[in-house]
Design a protein around this motif. Structure first.
Motif, PDB file in Angstrom:
ATOM      1  N   ALA A 302       0.817  -1.212   0.000  1.00  0.00           N
ATOM      2  CA  ALA A 302       0.000   0.000   0.000  1.00  0.00           C
ATOM      3  C   ALA A 302       0.854   1.267   0.000  1.00  0.00           C
ATOM      4  O   ALA A 302       0.323   2.367  -0.175  1.00  0.00           O
ATOM      5  CB  ALA A 302      -0.931   0.010   1.219  1.00  0.00           C
ATOM      6  N   PHE A 303       2.178   1.125   0.160  1.00  0.00           N
ATOM      7  CA  PHE A 303       3.041   2.299   0.267  1.00  0.00           C
ATOM      8  C   PHE A 303       4.002   2.366  -0.913  1.00  0.00           C
ATOM      9  O   PHE A 303       5.179   2.039  -0.798  1.00  0.00           O
ATOM     10  CB  PHE A 303       3.810   2.268   1.591  1.00  0.00           C
ATOM     11  CG  PHE A 303       2.910   2.251   2.785  1.00  0.00           C
ATOM     12  CD1 PHE A 303       2.350   3.430   3.262  1.00  0.00           C
ATOM     13  CD2 PHE A 303       2.595   1.063   3.419  1.00  0.00           C
ATOM     14  CE1 PHE A 303       1.508   3.419   4.361  1.00  0.00           C
ATOM     15  CE2 PHE A 303       1.746   1.039   4.523  1.00  0.00           C
ATOM     16  CZ  PHE A 303       1.198   2.219   4.992  1.00  0.00           C
ATOM     17  N   GLY A 304       3.485   2.787  -2.068  1.00  0.00           N
ATOM     18  CA  GLY A 304       4.345   3.057  -3.209  1.00  0.00           C
ATOM     19  C   GLY A 304       4.586   1.906  -4.147  1.00  0.00           C
ATOM     20  O   GLY A 304       5.304   2.060  -5.133  1.00  0.00           O
ATOM     21  N   LYS A 305       4.017   0.727  -3.887  1.00  0.00           N
ATOM     22  CA  LYS A 305       4.231  -0.394  -4.783  1.00  0.00           C
ATOM     23  C   LYS A 305       3.380  -0.248  -6.040  1.00  0.00           C
ATOM     24  O   LYS A 305       2.354   0.420  -6.061  1.00  0.00           O
ATOM     25  CB  LYS A 305       3.916  -1.714  -4.078  1.00  0.00           C
ATOM     26  CG  LYS A 305       4.832  -2.027  -2.897  1.00  0.00           C
ATOM     27  CD  LYS A 305       6.255  -2.314  -3.352  1.00  0.00           C
ATOM     28  CE  LYS A 305       7.133  -2.771  -2.179  1.00  0.00           C
ATOM     29  NZ  LYS A 305       8.497  -3.083  -2.600  1.00  0.00           N
ATOM     30  N   ALA A 306       3.822  -0.927  -7.098  1.00  0.00           N
ATOM     31  CA  ALA A 306       3.210  -0.744  -8.413  1.00  0.00           C
ATOM     32  C   ALA A 306       1.708  -1.048  -8.463  1.00  0.00           C
ATOM     33  O   ALA A 306       0.933  -0.249  -9.009  1.00  0.00           O
ATOM     34  CB  ALA A 306       3.961  -1.584  -9.439  1.00  0.00           C
ATOM     35  N   PRO A 307       1.219  -2.178  -7.930  1.00  0.00           N
ATOM     36  CA  PRO A 307      -0.210  -2.471  -8.072  1.00  0.00           C
ATOM     37  C   PRO A 307      -1.120  -1.423  -7.448  1.00  0.00           C
ATOM     38  O   PRO A 307      -2.160  -1.076  -8.023  1.00  0.00           O
ATOM     39  CB  PRO A 307      -0.362  -3.832  -7.358  1.00  0.00           C
ATOM     40  CG  PRO A 307       0.984  -4.446  -7.445  1.00  0.00           C
ATOM     41  CD  PRO A 307       1.944  -3.305  -7.300  1.00  0.00           C
ATOM     42  N   VAL A 308      -0.751  -0.911  -6.284  1.00  0.00           N
ATOM     43  CA  VAL A 308      -1.584   0.102  -5.642  1.00  0.00           C
ATOM     44  C   VAL A 308      -1.522   1.419  -6.410  1.00  0.00           C
ATOM     45  O   VAL A 308      -2.516   2.149  -6.509  1.00  0.00           O
ATOM     46  CB  VAL A 308      -1.184   0.281  -4.163  1.00  0.00           C
ATOM     47  CG1 VAL A 308      -1.794   1.547  -3.573  1.00  0.00           C
ATOM     48  CG2 VAL A 308      -1.626  -0.933  -3.356  1.00  0.00           C
ATOM     49  N   GLY A 309      -0.362   1.727  -6.980  1.00  0.00           N
ATOM     50  CA  GLY A 309      -0.275   2.915  -7.822  1.00  0.00           C
ATOM     51  C   GLY A 309      -1.240   2.835  -8.991  1.00  0.00           C
ATOM     52  O   GLY A 309      -1.929   3.816  -9.318  1.00  0.00           O
ATOM     53  N   ASP A 331      -3.528 -10.279   6.262  1.00  0.00           N
ATOM     54  CA  ASP A 331      -4.262  -9.016   6.399  1.00  0.00           C
ATOM     55  C   ASP A 331      -3.866  -8.068   5.265  1.00  0.00           C
ATOM     56  O   ASP A 331      -2.727  -7.603   5.187  1.00  0.00           O
ATOM     57  CB  ASP A 331      -3.943  -8.381   7.751  1.00  0.00           C
ATOM     58  CG  ASP A 331      -4.716  -7.080   7.989  1.00  0.00           C
ATOM     59  OD1 ASP A 331      -5.553  -6.723   7.134  1.00  0.00           O
ATOM     60  OD2 ASP A 331      -4.466  -6.428   9.018  1.00  0.00           O
ATOM     61  N   LEU A 332      -4.814  -7.763   4.393  1.00  0.00           N
ATOM     62  CA  LEU A 332      -4.582  -6.834   3.285  1.00  0.00           C
ATOM     63  C   LEU A 332      -5.518  -5.629   3.377  1.00  0.00           C
ATOM     64  O   LEU A 332      -5.849  -5.016   2.367  1.00  0.00           O
ATOM     65  CB  LEU A 332      -4.787  -7.548   1.938  1.00  0.00           C
ATOM     66  CG  LEU A 332      -3.769  -8.627   1.579  1.00  0.00           C
ATOM     67  CD1 LEU A 332      -4.105  -9.243   0.231  1.00  0.00           C
ATOM     68  CD2 LEU A 332      -2.348  -8.060   1.560  1.00  0.00           C
ATOM     69  N   GLY A 333      -5.901  -5.286   4.612  1.00  0.00           N
ATOM     70  CA  GLY A 333      -6.850  -4.197   4.793  1.00  0.00           C
ATOM     71  C   GLY A 333      -6.410  -2.898   4.147  1.00  0.00           C
ATOM     72  O   GLY A 333      -7.197  -2.225   3.473  1.00  0.00           O
ATOM     73  N   GLU A 334      -5.142  -2.537   4.326  1.00  0.00           N
ATOM     74  CA  GLU A 334      -4.658  -1.275   3.759  1.00  0.00           C
ATOM     75  C   GLU A 334      -4.608  -1.321   2.239  1.00  0.00           C
ATOM     76  O   GLU A 334      -4.790  -0.301   1.569  1.00  0.00           O
ATOM     77  CB  GLU A 334      -3.280  -0.940   4.337  1.00  0.00           C
ATOM     78  CG  GLU A 334      -3.329  -0.568   5.812  1.00  0.00           C
ATOM     79  CD  GLU A 334      -1.964  -0.191   6.337  1.00  0.00           C
ATOM     80  OE1 GLU A 334      -1.649   1.008   6.355  1.00  0.00           O
ATOM     81  OE2 GLU A 334      -1.224  -1.102   6.736  1.00  0.00           O
ATOM     82  N   VAL A 335      -4.358  -2.497   1.688  1.00  0.00           N
ATOM     83  CA  VAL A 335      -4.350  -2.646   0.235  1.00  0.00           C
ATOM     84  C   VAL A 335      -5.750  -2.424  -0.325  1.00  0.00           C
ATOM     85  O   VAL A 335      -5.936  -1.696  -1.315  1.00  0.00           O
ATOM     86  CB  VAL A 335      -3.821  -4.042  -0.160  1.00  0.00           C
ATOM     87  CG1 VAL A 335      -4.041  -4.308  -1.651  1.00  0.00           C
ATOM     88  CG2 VAL A 335      -2.345  -4.165   0.190  1.00  0.00           C
ATOM     89  N   TYR A 336      -6.751  -3.024   0.326  1.00  0.00           N
ATOM     90  CA  TYR A 336      -8.131  -2.844  -0.143  1.00  0.00           C
ATOM     91  C   TYR A 336      -8.570  -1.386   0.005  1.00  0.00           C
ATOM     92  O   TYR A 336      -9.258  -0.842  -0.861  1.00  0.00           O
ATOM     93  CB  TYR A 336      -9.071  -3.772   0.631  1.00  0.00           C
ATOM     94  CG  TYR A 336      -8.916  -5.233   0.268  1.00  0.00           C
ATOM     95  CD1 TYR A 336      -9.003  -5.659  -1.056  1.00  0.00           C
ATOM     96  CD2 TYR A 336      -8.668  -6.192   1.249  1.00  0.00           C
ATOM     97  CE1 TYR A 336      -8.859  -6.994  -1.389  1.00  0.00           C
ATOM     98  CE2 TYR A 336      -8.520  -7.533   0.918  1.00  0.00           C
ATOM     99  CZ  TYR A 336      -8.615  -7.930  -0.396  1.00  0.00           C
ATOM    100  OH  TYR A 336      -8.465  -9.251  -0.730  1.00  0.00           O
ATOM    101  N   GLU A 337      -8.145  -0.762   1.077  1.00  0.00           N
ATOM    102  CA  GLU A 337      -8.503   0.642   1.274  1.00  0.00           C
ATOM    103  C   GLU A 337      -7.852   1.546   0.233  1.00  0.00           C
ATOM    104  O   GLU A 337      -8.335   2.644  -0.035  1.00  0.00           O
ATOM    105  CB  GLU A 337      -8.090   1.090   2.682  1.00  0.00           C
ATOM    106  CG  GLU A 337      -8.926   0.483   3.791  1.00  0.00           C
ATOM    107  CD  GLU A 337      -8.406   0.840   5.173  1.00  0.00           C
ATOM    108  OE1 GLU A 337      -7.447   1.648   5.246  1.00  0.00           O
ATOM    109  OE2 GLU A 337      -8.919   0.306   6.167  1.00  0.00           O
ATOM    110  N   SER A 338      -6.769   1.080  -0.367  1.00  0.00           N
ATOM    111  CA  SER A 338      -6.039   1.877  -1.352  1.00  0.00           C
ATOM    112  C   SER A 338      -6.596   1.739  -2.763  1.00  0.00           C
ATOM    113  O   SER A 338      -6.090   2.386  -3.680  1.00  0.00           O
ATOM    114  CB  SER A 338      -4.557   1.482  -1.356  1.00  0.00           C
ATOM    115  OG  SER A 338      -3.966   1.748  -0.112  1.00  0.00           O
TER     116      SER A 338
END
Length: 387
Positions: A302-309, A331-338
């Motif tokens: 969730a912090f700067g990685k390509a998929p979330v971008g 736990d991928l909560g922050e990824v889903y929130e992104s």
């Protein structure tokens, strides 16, 4: 039924498949479900492996190969890209990457970024004045002094002699002589691209956080970080500027700090640079579904990685996003929130990491099929729910 338009923009699965190959295999699975779908594929990266290929493919550039010195001084053949008449894109890992040497204590203390400086010098020789340097996959913890040496700086001990290579050389550093520094750097625009924000030194610094994975013994981290702190003080004395705490200064073993100090570089988020360079906003026009991915997804994604971008760009347009991954954290909560709506792991049976990597040609199409079926199911559910 409207034939959907699908954009595949996945990072590489390191050690298994390039970004291009991942997209090709995912498309195979999509066409099992949606054979007439319009599928677009874009290679992406976040400043590390695959950045040169992604940018050059999107911008119709050319690849240049150069003989340089690797992290331990052995000759290596390194690639970088030229595009847009006067721009270069360099991956520092091509010349000083972690795959180019065995990770052990001795190597970690001697590994040098000298070859990266040679790549920058070659780009300057080619008439380039806009240089982007990706800071992923580093084998080095030398604070970027090797890079600066290749461009003419001298690192001297108290007796005025050149210090040795690598992090170990910083132990003896007393002053820096810039008389021979390449004057063309003053007229060049250099941008460091990275997905990390670590400072140069301290508990979140280059040595403490990344040193052990490069071979530095955890028992040596405190002493090694003190050498880096001494280096930071010398840099500040030379440039009258504290580069230690610049976000990203600790990237690539401190190369971020050296590019800032010696080359006047600014540091940018790698994924945002790449997405702009490959014109992803234009590629998203008319798209119904985005499929992205990476080898392993966890909270750090969730912090700067390509998929979330990619997901953030897509969600700004209301486009659903599926991530295909080799493995995932619980736990991928922050990824889903992104912005990612669904994560599909490729693992379908008990397997070792090596087996999963070898079976990518089978597993990625299956994941692509699952993504397409999830999209088809969601589309049908929306039609049924309409009054």
């Amino acid at each position: 039924m409207h034939e959907p338009s699908i954009l595949i923009a996945s990072d590489s699965f390191k050690g298994s498949a390039s970004s291009f190959r991942v997209a090709e295999l995912i498309e195979r699975g999509i066409r099992r479900v949606l054979p007439r779908a319009c599928v677009k594929r874009l290679a992406i990266a976040d400043g590390g492996e695959g950045t040169v290929d992604a940018v050059i493919a999107a911008r119709s550039g050319e690849i240049r190969e150069v003989d340089v010195l690797g992290p331990l001084g052995d000759p290596v053949r390194a690639r970088y890209g030229l595009f847009d008449r006067g721009c270069a894109i360099i991956e520092m890992a091509e010349a000083a990457g972690i795959t180019l040497m065995e990770q052990n204590r001795a190597n970690a203390l001697l590994a040098s970024s000298y070859g990266t400086g040679q790549l920058i010098g070659d780009a300057l020789d080619a008439g380039v004045r806009h240089i982007y340097v990706g800071l992923g996959g580093s084998a080095t913890s030398d604070g970027g002094c090797g890079m600066a040496k290749a461009l003419g700086a001298r690192f001297l001990n108290a007796s005025g002699e050149d210090v040795g290579p690598g992090l170990a050389g910083l132990r003896d550093l007393a002053r820096i002589d810039l008389a021979g520094l390449d004057p063309r750097l003053a007229d060049a625009e250099i941008v460091a691209i990275t997905d990390v924000t670590n400072p140069l030194t301290g508990p979140s610094g280059a040595v403490t956080i990344y040193g052990p994975q490069k071979g530095i013994d955890v028992r040596d981290v405190g002493v090694a970080d003190s050498w880096m702190r001494s280096y930071a003080r010398v840099l500040e004395a030379v440039y009258r500027r504290d580069v230690d705490t610049v976000p990203g200064a600790g990237a690539a073993g401190g190369l971020g700090a050296a590019l800032t100090a010696f080359c006047g570089a600014r540091i940018e988020r790698g994924i945002e640079f790449v997405l702009d360079a490959i014109h992803i906003d234009e590629a998203l026009d008319g798209v119904d579904l985005v499929i992205t991915g990476e080898g392993h997804m966890d909270a750090q994604s969730a912090f700067g990685k390509a998929p979330v971008g990619v997901a953030r760009r897509a969600k700004a347009r209301g486009i659903p996003v599926v991530a295909v991954v080799g493995g995932r954290a619980e736990d991928l909560g922050e990824v889903y929130e992104s912005g990612i709506d669904l994560v599909i792991p490729t693992v379908i049976r008990p397997s070792t990491l090596e087996e999963c990597m070898e079976d990518a040609v089978t597993l990625l199409p299956i994941a692509g099929e699952s993504a397409a079926r999830a999209f088809f199911l969601g589309t049908r559910a929306r039609r049924v729910s309409r009054p």
